[in-house]
Design an enzyme around this catalytic site. Sequence first.
Site, PDB file in Angstrom:
ATOM      1  N   ASN A  40       0.849  -1.184   0.000  1.00  0.00           N
ATOM      2  CA  ASN A  40       0.000   0.000   0.000  1.00  0.00           C
ATOM      3  C   ASN A  40       0.888   1.239   0.000  1.00  0.00           C
ATOM      4  O   ASN A  40       1.769   1.381   0.842  1.00  0.00           O
ATOM      5  CB  ASN A  40      -0.911  -0.043   1.237  1.00  0.00           C
ATOM      6  N   GLU A  53      -2.677  -4.654  -3.164  1.00  0.00           N
ATOM      7  CA  GLU A  53      -2.938  -5.564  -4.268  1.00  0.00           C
ATOM      8  C   GLU A  53      -2.792  -4.856  -5.616  1.00  0.00           C
ATOM      9  O   GLU A  53      -2.241  -5.420  -6.570  1.00  0.00           O
ATOM     10  CB  GLU A  53      -4.350  -6.165  -4.135  1.00  0.00           C
ATOM     11  N   SER A  76      -7.450  -8.814   4.165  1.00  0.00           N
ATOM     12  CA  SER A  76      -8.610  -9.111   3.333  1.00  0.00           C
ATOM     13  C   SER A  76      -8.833  -7.976   2.330  1.00  0.00           C
ATOM     14  O   SER A  76      -8.871  -6.809   2.711  1.00  0.00           O
ATOM     15  CB  SER A  76      -9.844  -9.281   4.223  1.00  0.00           C
ATOM     16  N   CYS A  81     -10.014  -3.838  -4.701  1.00  0.00           N
ATOM     17  CA  CYS A  81      -9.014  -4.867  -4.966  1.00  0.00           C
ATOM     18  C   CYS A  81      -9.685  -6.194  -5.321  1.00  0.00           C
ATOM     19  O   CYS A  81      -9.195  -6.926  -6.184  1.00  0.00           O
ATOM     20  CB  CYS A  81      -8.076  -5.009  -3.775  1.00  0.00           C
ATOM     21  N   ASP A 141      -8.191   5.472   4.505  1.00  0.00           N
ATOM     22  CA  ASP A 141      -7.880   4.408   3.555  1.00  0.00           C
ATOM     23  C   ASP A 141      -9.083   3.544   3.262  1.00  0.00           C
ATOM     24  O   ASP A 141      -9.223   3.045   2.155  1.00  0.00           O
ATOM     25  CB  ASP A 141      -6.724   3.548   4.098  1.00  0.00           C
TER      26      ASP A 141
END
Length: 145
Positions: A40, A53, A76, A81, A141
């Site tokens: 990230n 991701e 997760s 994503c 985020d």
Amino acid sequence: MDEAAFGAALAEAEASLRAGGVPVGASLADGERVLGGGHNERVQRGDPIAHGEIACLRNVGRRSSYRTTTLYTTLSPCPMCSGAILLFRIPRVVVGEATTYAGDLDFLTRGGVEVVLLDDPRCIGLMREFQERFPDVWNGDIGVG
């Protein structure tokens, strides 16, 4: 193979935290070969879609097919994503944890993705540390802030 590829994702998450970012890392493997990884970079780049991701997929580059790959991620996946995973038809995702952020793993499963949830305490610890130290960044985020 899962251990080595997941280890690469975890190393990416740790690198992001050291850089002051959200500690989510990912790697993509094809069989036993790790193709690349990313973490990230939303904080570091000021880029709202630079999730772990997405950064991983960007770093690996364009492929004609993802049908023999596995995506490893320490957290997760969020809806964005997860959408990328389904769009590229990545058939298998190994997830470090879904305790600090549940995501929607059932969405991936319904889309035909094999999901393996590890409940890895290292991943949980990284995210809890980040969420406690930087709650405003975390809330931004995930779209809460």
